[in-house]
Write a protein that holds these residues in place. Structure first.
Motif, PDB file in Angstrom:
ATOM      1  N   LYS A 171      36.251 -41.201  -0.418  1.00  0.00           N
ATOM      2  CA  LYS A 171      37.049 -40.382   0.497  1.00  0.00           C
ATOM      3  C   LYS A 171      38.402 -41.022   0.807  1.00  0.00           C
ATOM      4  N   ARG A 172      38.638 -42.208   0.254  1.00  0.00           N
ATOM      5  CA  ARG A 172      39.926 -42.903   0.353  1.00  0.00           C
ATOM      6  C   ARG A 172      40.294 -43.213   1.810  1.00  0.00           C
ATOM      7  N   VAL A 173      39.335 -43.799   2.556  1.00  0.00           N
ATOM      8  CA  VAL A 173      39.664 -44.220   3.914  1.00  0.00           C
ATOM      9  C   VAL A 173      40.743 -45.298   3.854  1.00  0.00           C
ATOM     10  N   ASP A 174      41.568 -45.347   4.899  1.00  0.00           N
ATOM     11  CA  ASP A 174      42.665 -46.317   4.931  1.00  0.00           C
ATOM     12  C   ASP A 174      42.192 -47.704   5.328  1.00  0.00           C
ATOM     13  N   GLY A 175      41.067 -47.790   6.002  1.00  0.00           N
ATOM     14  CA  GLY A 175      40.531 -49.073   6.445  1.00  0.00           C
ATOM     15  C   GLY A 175      39.079 -48.923   6.839  1.00  0.00           C
ATOM     16  N   LEU A 176      38.427 -50.058   7.097  1.00  0.00           N
ATOM     17  CA  LEU A 176      36.994 -50.052   7.355  1.00  0.00           C
ATOM     18  C   LEU A 176      36.657 -50.946   8.539  1.00  0.00           C
ATOM     19  N   LEU A 177      35.851 -50.412   9.485  1.00  0.00           N
ATOM     20  CA  LEU A 177      35.262 -51.189  10.571  1.00  0.00           C
ATOM     21  C   LEU A 177      33.784 -51.384  10.261  1.00  0.00           C
ATOM     22  N   ILE A 178      33.300 -52.614  10.408  1.00  0.00           N
ATOM     23  CA  ILE A 178      31.887 -52.900  10.199  1.00  0.00           C
ATOM     24  C   ILE A 178      31.360 -53.507  11.483  1.00  0.00           C
ATOM     25  N   MET A 179      30.364 -52.858  12.085  1.00  0.00           N
ATOM     26  CA  MET A 179      29.801 -53.350  13.337  1.00  0.00           C
ATOM     27  C   MET A 179      28.369 -53.786  13.137  1.00  0.00           C
ATOM     28  N   CYS A 180      28.084 -55.010  13.599  1.00  0.00           N
ATOM     29  CA  CYS A 180      26.725 -55.548  13.507  1.00  0.00           C
ATOM     30  C   CYS A 180      26.347 -55.762  12.046  1.00  0.00           C
ATOM     31  N   SER A 181      27.153 -56.546  11.352  1.00  0.00           N
ATOM     32  CA  SER A 181      26.996 -56.685   9.907  1.00  0.00           C
ATOM     33  C   SER A 181      26.116 -57.847   9.499  1.00  0.00           C
ATOM     34  N   GLU A 182      25.755 -58.716  10.459  1.00  0.00           N
ATOM     35  CA  GLU A 182      24.975 -59.884  10.088  1.00  0.00           C
ATOM     36  C   GLU A 182      23.640 -59.461   9.515  1.00  0.00           C
ATOM     37  N   GLY A 183      23.184 -60.139   8.481  1.00  0.00           N
ATOM     38  CA  GLY A 183      21.962 -59.737   7.814  1.00  0.00           C
ATOM     39  C   GLY A 183      22.217 -58.742   6.705  1.00  0.00           C
ATOM     40  N   GLN A 184      23.481 -58.345   6.531  1.00  0.00           N
ATOM     41  CA  GLN A 184      23.832 -57.405   5.472  1.00  0.00           C
ATOM     42  C   GLN A 184      24.853 -58.071   4.537  1.00  0.00           C
ATOM     43  N   GLN A 185      24.475 -59.248   4.065  1.00  0.00           N
ATOM     44  CA  GLN A 185      25.381 -60.018   3.214  1.00  0.00           C
ATOM     45  C   GLN A 185      25.777 -59.225   1.975  1.00  0.00           C
ATOM     46  N   GLU A 186      24.877 -58.327   1.543  1.00  0.00           N
ATOM     47  CA  GLU A 186      25.194 -57.525   0.360  1.00  0.00           C
ATOM     48  C   GLU A 186      26.468 -56.710   0.562  1.00  0.00           C
ATOM     49  N   VAL A 187      26.699 -56.277   1.803  1.00  0.00           N
ATOM     50  CA  VAL A 187      27.914 -55.504   2.082  1.00  0.00           C
ATOM     51  C   VAL A 187      29.137 -56.367   1.829  1.00  0.00           C
ATOM     52  N   PHE A 188      29.105 -57.601   2.325  1.00  0.00           N
ATOM     53  CA  PHE A 188      30.259 -58.475   2.151  1.00  0.00           C
ATOM     54  C   PHE A 188      30.444 -58.893   0.695  1.00  0.00           C
ATOM     55  N   ASN A 189      29.367 -58.880  -0.061  1.00  0.00           N
ATOM     56  CA  ASN A 189      29.495 -59.207  -1.470  1.00  0.00           C
ATOM     57  C   ASN A 189      30.317 -58.171  -2.216  1.00  0.00           C
ATOM     58  N   GLN A 190      30.485 -56.998  -1.623  1.00  0.00           N
ATOM     59  CA  GLN A 190      31.267 -55.942  -2.256  1.00  0.00           C
ATOM     60  C   GLN A 190      32.765 -56.093  -1.967  1.00  0.00           C
ATOM     61  N   LEU A 191      33.144 -57.079  -1.151  1.00  0.00           N
ATOM     62  CA  LEU A 191      34.545 -57.197  -0.780  1.00  0.00           C
ATOM     63  C   LEU A 191      35.440 -57.440  -1.994  1.00  0.00           C
ATOM     64  N   ASP A 192      34.860 -58.008  -3.069  1.00  0.00           N
ATOM     65  CA  ASP A 192      35.653 -58.225  -4.275  1.00  0.00           C
ATOM     66  C   ASP A 192      36.161 -56.909  -4.831  1.00  0.00           C
ATOM     67  N   TRP A 193      35.302 -55.863  -4.782  1.00  0.00           N
ATOM     68  CA  TRP A 193      35.772 -54.594  -5.326  1.00  0.00           C
ATOM     69  C   TRP A 193      36.342 -53.682  -4.250  1.00  0.00           C
ATOM     70  N   LEU A 194      36.344 -54.147  -2.979  1.00  0.00           N
ATOM     71  CA  LEU A 194      37.096 -53.416  -1.964  1.00  0.00           C
ATOM     72  C   LEU A 194      38.599 -53.644  -2.143  1.00  0.00           C
ATOM     73  N   LYS A 195      38.901 -54.749  -2.863  1.00  0.00           N
ATOM     74  CA  LYS A 195      40.292 -55.065  -3.176  1.00  0.00           C
ATOM     75  C   LYS A 195      41.139 -55.143  -1.913  1.00  0.00           C
ATOM     76  N   ASN A 196      42.113 -54.258  -1.776  1.00  0.00           N
ATOM     77  CA  ASN A 196      43.076 -54.373  -0.690  1.00  0.00           C
ATOM     78  C   ASN A 196      42.731 -53.518   0.531  1.00  0.00           C
ATOM     79  N   LEU A 197      41.507 -53.009   0.597  1.00  0.00           N
ATOM     80  CA  LEU A 197      41.141 -52.196   1.751  1.00  0.00           C
ATOM     81  C   LEU A 197      41.050 -53.086   2.990  1.00  0.00           C
TER      82      LEU A 197
END
Length: 336
Positions: free
Chosen positions: A114-140
């Motif tokens: 959906k091409r969001v301009d930015g991302l807020l992540i709340m209560c992310s601890e325990g979801q390391q898999e999400v942060f592992n995707q930061l490489d392909w989030l690129k400049n978001l």
């Protein structure tokens, strides 16, 4: 439905000029702009936001992943985030992950489509898999709220949980309590550990012993607070006061105490954490540590918009200080 070619024909300009007027990508004389807008009104033409986003690479939308919206604390923070986004002209796209990494990744991929301009992540601890995707989030641009890892790639907005734990425990000590226990959150989560560190520091400064039998682990929900209180009440000697690491567990603990025939605060004093709106309507109204939820949401959106607009920041960790809200769930010891 009218299209851009019909608007251009009615206004007597090229489709390129209409595009520049809509997207504000090039100077267009005021008289020409007025003709284009008049043609759009006459034809009831609404430009495609998707098409515009592909041209200017902005959608004026922000994605937000939250671990569970059923907890009043998260719901109150989300409401503040949504309000501030609206004031700034942004739409909020919310994904409730229920603490599941697979769900979080599914929402994340959808938000990227959906091409969001930015991302807020709340209560992310325990979801390391999400942060592992930061490489392909690129400049978001990404901002983490409340719990999460510190990283140079993201900003972290968090409450000062150590101070909150200290304030709650000091309040009980100042009321004359010496037998003080606590119901913690999961020890895998940083805020639980920080609140416990503040709890233990306050006891140690007062020369009081930390009784490990009076430290029971919960899971930040009502049911775990109920069970933890039952375990405490089953012990040969119970504490006279409890610091409970969030209001949801405090609600469960109060219910367990009432079912055991105890009165609060006469038989046991309780301090919660978060100051959710419901806390003031409990019986008795709950003394609690207030997390500044509006400020947490405002800071997160403000920092995210700064990242979206390319503003350079050096401090990637921002903490907000909690404060004590005194109500009727605590009494001096010994109780009158």
């Amino acid at each position: 439905m009218a299209n851009i070619k019909e608007v251009a024909a009615l206004a007597g300009v090229s489709t390129t000029t209409v595009s520049h007027v809509i997207n504000e990508t090039r100077f267009v004389a005021e008289e020409t702009r007025e003709r284009v807008f008049a043609a759009m009104r006459d034809l009831n033409y609404a430009p495609s936001l998707v098409a515009r986003s592909l041209k200017v690479k902005e959608t004026n939308s922000i994605g937000m992943l939250v671990t569970t919206s059923s907890n009043p604390f998260f719901a109150e923070v989300v409401r503040g985030v949504e309000r501030y986004c609206f004031e700034q002209g942004y739409n909020l796209m919310l994904g409730n992950t229920e603490g599941q990494a697979e769900t979080a990744l599914s929402y994340l991929k959808m938000m990227l489509r959906k091409r969001v301009d930015g991302l807020l992540i709340m209560c992310s601890e325990g979801q390391q898999e999400v942060f592992n995707q930061l490489d392909w989030l690129k400049n978001l641009p990404v901002v983490v709220m409340d719990w999460g890892m510190e990283s140079k790639d993201v900003d972290l907005i968090a409450d000062n949980s150590h101070r909150g734990g200290y304030l709650a425990t000091r309040h009980l000590i100042e009321l004359g309590h010496t037998d003080i226990g606590c119901i913690t959150g999961p020890h895998s989560r940083a805020p639980a550990n920080q609140r416990q560190a503040g709890f233990e520091q306050a006891l140690q400064e007062a020369g009081l012993t930390v009784n490990q039998e009076w430290i029971q682990e919960g899971d930040f929900d009502c049911a775990s607070g109920f069970s933890a209180m039952q375990r405490l009440l089953a012990q040969p000697k119970r504490p006279s006061a409890l610091f409970i690491f969030n209001d949801m567990m405090a609600m469960g603990a109060i219910s367990a105490a009432h079912q055991a025939g105890l009165n609060i605060p006469q038989d046991i004093s309780i301090v919660g954490y978060d100051n959710v709106a419901l806390a003031q309507y409990l019986s008795p109204p709950l003394t609690t540590i207030n997390q500044p939820k509006e400020e947490l949401g405002r800071l997160a959106v403000t920092r995210l918009l700064a990242r979206i607009n390319g503003v350079r920041v050096d401090n990637h960790l921002i903490t907000v200080d909690p404060d004590l809200v005194i109500r009727q769930s605590c009494a001096p010891f010994p109780a009158p």
